[in-house]
Design a protein around this motif. Structure first.
Motif, mmCIF file in Angstrom:
data_model
loop_
_atom_site.group_PDB
_atom_site.id
_atom_site.type_symbol
_atom_site.label_atom_id
_atom_site.label_comp_id
_atom_site.label_asym_id
_atom_site.label_seq_id
_atom_site.Cartn_x
_atom_site.Cartn_y
_atom_site.Cartn_z
ATOM 1 N N GLU A 66 0.783 -1.476 -0.390
ATOM 2 C CA GLU A 66 -0.091 -0.256 -0.260
ATOM 3 C C GLU A 66 0.752 0.988 -0.378
ATOM 4 O O GLU A 66 0.938 1.753 -0.747
ATOM 5 C CB GLU A 66 -1.031 0.009 1.431
ATOM 6 C CG GLU A 66 -2.313 -1.121 0.991
ATOM 7 C CD GLU A 66 -2.796 -1.064 2.800
ATOM 8 O OE1 GLU A 66 -2.416 0.101 3.343
ATOM 9 O OE2 GLU A 66 -3.806 -2.088 2.546
ATOM 10 N N MET A 70 1.564 3.466 -3.373
ATOM 11 C CA MET A 70 0.590 5.349 -3.423
ATOM 12 C C MET A 70 2.073 6.503 -3.793
ATOM 13 O O MET A 70 2.263 7.040 -3.876
ATOM 14 C CB MET A 70 0.568 5.782 -1.187
ATOM 15 C CG MET A 70 0.519 6.892 -1.022
ATOM 16 S SD MET A 70 0.476 7.359 0.505
ATOM 17 C CE MET A 70 2.528 7.255 1.266
ATOM 18 N N ASN A 73 1.966 6.197 -7.501
ATOM 19 C CA ASN A 73 0.907 6.747 -7.387
ATOM 20 C C ASN A 73 1.402 8.595 -8.007
ATOM 21 O O ASN A 73 0.916 9.365 -8.629
ATOM 22 C CB ASN A 73 -0.331 7.077 -7.019
ATOM 23 C CG ASN A 73 -1.003 5.545 -6.896
ATOM 24 O OD1 ASN A 73 -1.032 5.115 -8.267
ATOM 25 N ND2 ASN A 73 -1.562 5.298 -5.834
#
Length: 99
Positions: A66, A70, A73
């Motif tokens: 995760e 992130m 992104n």
């Protein structure tokens, strides 16, 4: 501690696993004592602990994914350079391995 501060790996555990961890801690990590409490053999308790360790590791790796996603992104959104993202991810992974 607020619920949102509790690590995902803890929240992913079922009630039985959390209770096992509680008893394990109260008994100073003695698998021999835990086997007496549960009325099972030492190897059975060891297997239960090994299974619990794998669950925790699996959910800890999910947290890693995760965080890494992130950061990736942020690069895609052009809010972070690729070089900086690589440095952050490398540092994060090295610190996680030190734990």
């Amino acid at each position: 501690m607020n619920r949102d501060e509790v690590p995902a790996w803890i929240l992913s555990l079922d009630k039985e696993s959390v209770e096992f961890i509680r008893k394990f801690i109260i008994n100073s990590g003695s698998l021999k004592n835990i086997s007496k409490i549960y009325g099972v053999s030492y190897p059975t308790v060891r297997t239960k602990l090994d299974t619990l360790i794998k669950k925790i590791e699996l959910n800890s790796n999910t947290e890693d994914l995760e965080f890494v996603n992130m950061i990736k992104n942020l690069v895609i959104d052009e809010r972070l350079s690729l070089e900086t993202a690589k440095m952050i991810i490398d540092k994060y992974k090295s610190e996680r391995n030190d734990e």
